[in-house]
Design an enzyme around this catalytic site. Structure first.
Site, PDB file in Angstrom:
ATOM      1  N   GLU A 173      -2.129  -2.643   3.946  1.00 40.55           N
ATOM      2  CA  GLU A 173      -2.012  -3.885   4.722  1.00 40.55           C
ATOM      3  C   GLU A 173      -0.581  -4.125   5.207  1.00 40.55           C
ATOM      4  O   GLU A 173      -0.094  -5.251   5.232  1.00 40.55           O
ATOM      5  CB  GLU A 173      -2.500  -5.099   3.909  1.00 40.55           C
ATOM      6  CG  GLU A 173      -3.847  -4.935   3.252  1.00 40.55           C
ATOM      7  CD  GLU A 173      -4.970  -4.602   4.213  1.00 40.55           C
ATOM      8  OE1 GLU A 173      -4.732  -4.516   5.431  1.00 40.55           O
ATOM      9  OE2 GLU A 173      -6.102  -4.406   3.759  1.00 40.55           O
TER      10      GLU A 173
ATOM     11  N   TRP B 178      -7.592   5.451   8.661  1.00 40.17           N
ATOM     12  CA  TRP B 178      -7.457   4.658   7.448  1.00 40.17           C
ATOM     13  C   TRP B 178      -8.540   3.575   7.352  1.00 40.17           C
ATOM     14  O   TRP B 178      -8.251   2.428   7.023  1.00 40.17           O
ATOM     15  CB  TRP B 178      -6.074   4.004   7.357  1.00 40.17           C
ATOM     16  CG  TRP B 178      -4.941   4.974   7.511  1.00 40.17           C
ATOM     17  CD1 TRP B 178      -4.082   5.088   8.566  1.00 40.17           C
ATOM     18  CD2 TRP B 178      -4.561   5.991   6.581  1.00 40.17           C
ATOM     19  NE1 TRP B 178      -3.195   6.107   8.360  1.00 40.17           N
ATOM     20  CE2 TRP B 178      -3.452   6.680   7.147  1.00 40.17           C
ATOM     21  CE3 TRP B 178      -5.036   6.386   5.328  1.00 40.17           C
ATOM     22  CZ2 TRP B 178      -2.836   7.739   6.498  1.00 40.17           C
ATOM     23  CZ3 TRP B 178      -4.408   7.437   4.693  1.00 40.17           C
ATOM     24  CH2 TRP B 178      -3.323   8.097   5.272  1.00 40.17           C
TER      25      TRP B 178
ATOM     26  N   GLY C 104       5.237   7.246 -23.712  1.00 41.79           N
ATOM     27  CA  GLY C 104       5.773   8.590 -23.915  1.00 41.79           C
ATOM     28  C   GLY C 104       4.819   9.644 -23.367  1.00 41.79           C
ATOM     29  O   GLY C 104       4.183   9.461 -22.325  1.00 41.79           O
TER      30      GLY C 104
END
Length: 391
Positions: free
Chosen positions: A369, A163, A345
């Protein structure tokens, strides 16, 4: 580039703060909003936008003037991040991890280290990446297995980090690795690219949203880092980095405010122009109730974020406040993105409008985080600790 006044302490000039945030707002409207849909859909890194961000000085907003930055306060930084996220949330990730590395160096680095790295970071010439998580160590940071074994005047690093935002393009990586003393913080210097002297990008992570900025796994095989690149004391890297994560969580809260505001503004505009049963849908009570709740929660998110930034800026403990801001603002952003889609919508579900992007980007803030489940633990433990101190 916007320049800060030379002999004025950070945060002293409210007019300058407004000028910078207004400049970023205009930049986002002109340069980001028109191209973000195409770049995001193609998952293309926004090189041209990043260069313009460099020109505005956005990589050095919080870096002191003596190192070439703007030397501005965290509240201004929050305003900048919100405006960037309003246009395209991915841009804030490029700045966030960079700012956390700069904050780590300002708080715990030696003067020699600051002089060596901060000037190039302030201009964005060298961008930073923070590397804490691993495939088996996310929220459980004490399970970090990446090792840095001392060999004379160098550490030999082996392990895999996960990450890593900016990992491929960063020139400076603040790395959490296990040394003999415990978890330590090391600065890895490299050239931008997929590989560099014992460092390789082992995987690019595909994502639901947060596209256009790379998130990668990085592998270290016998990579050598000078002992001089150790930040702070050996074995003290984890509390140092966790302290920096407070800035990251404030950043996440600010981006959530930006995405939430964009979703709300889109819903408000659509409610005024879309008509059903002979009148704008904004005149229907059901839609009005949604708009009222959206605006109230958005305002609460911004105030929580500002409060956390002010406490951090004042040098006060803000683990609870940063956690609260991140938790509430991120949950609100997802709720506002969902409600905006409902108000739109069928049109909100199409790629013709950016509402579906807000819906895909918002979950990142609930995870990044530290997940919101972890934030609740941080908040609760902080509250209990403060109560014990006052007892």
């Amino acid at each position: 580039m916007v320049s800060a006044p030379v002999d004025r302490p950070p945060g002293d000039d409210a007019e300058l703060r407004r000028e910078i945030v207004d400049t970023v707002r205009r930049f986002v409207a002109k340069e980001v909003v028109p191209v973000a849909p195409e770049l995001e859909a193609a998952d293309t890194y926004p090189s041209g936008i990043v260069e313009q961000m460099r020109g505005l000085g956005l990589f050095g907003v919080t870096i002191p003037e003596r190192y070439g930055g703007l030397g501005l306060d965290l509240v201004t930084y929050v305003g900048v991040i919100e405006e960037l996220a309003y246009g395209w949330m991915s841009l804030t990730g490029i700045v966030n991890t960079h700012t956390m590395v700069a904050t780590l160096l300002m708080a715990h680095g030696t003067e020699e280290q600051r002089q060596r790295w901060l000037p190039a970071m302030a201009t964005g010439e060298r961008r930073g990446a923070l590397s804490l998580s691993e495939p088996d160590a996310g929220s459980d940071t004490r399970n970090i297995s990446c090792k840095a074994v001392r060999d004379g005047d160098e550490y030999v690093v082996n392990g895999t980090k996960a990450w890593v935002t900016n990992g491929e393009r960063a020139g400076i990586v603040a790395l959490a690795a296990r040394t003999e003393e415990g978890i330590s913080a090391l600065v890895v210097e490299k050239e931008p690219g997929p590989s560099f002297e014992g460092i390789s990008v082992s995987r690019h992570v595909g994502k639901l949203g947060y596209r256009g900025v790379e998130t990668v796994e990085m592998s270290y095989v016998d990579h050598r880092v000078p002992v001089a690149n150790l930040v702070g004391e050996p074995g003290r890297g984890l509390p140092q980095i966790l302290g920096v994560l407070e800035v990251g969580r404030i950043n996440i809260a600010a981006r959530a405010c930006g995405v939430g505001r964009a979703a709300f503004d889109a819903a408000l505009a659509y409610a005024r122009q879309r008509t059903t049963f002979g009148k704008p849908i904004g005149e229907h009570q059901a839609v009005q109730l949604k708009l009222a709740d959206m605006a109230t929660k958005l305002e609460a998110s911004r105030l929580l974020t500002k409060n956390a930034a002010e406490r951090k800026m004042a040098g006060l403990r803000c683990d609870v406040e940063a956690g609260m801001a991140k938790l509430f603002a991120s949950e609100t952003a997802f709720e506002l993105a969902t409600d905006s889609m409902r108000i739109h919508g069928g049109m909100g579900y199409t790629t013709d409008l950016p509402v579906e992007r807000y819906y895909r980007d918002a979950p990142l803030m609930m995870i990044g985080e530290g997940t919101n489940e972890i934030q609740r633990l941080v908040i609760a433990r902080g509250l209990l600790a403060r109560a014990d101190e006052q007892a």
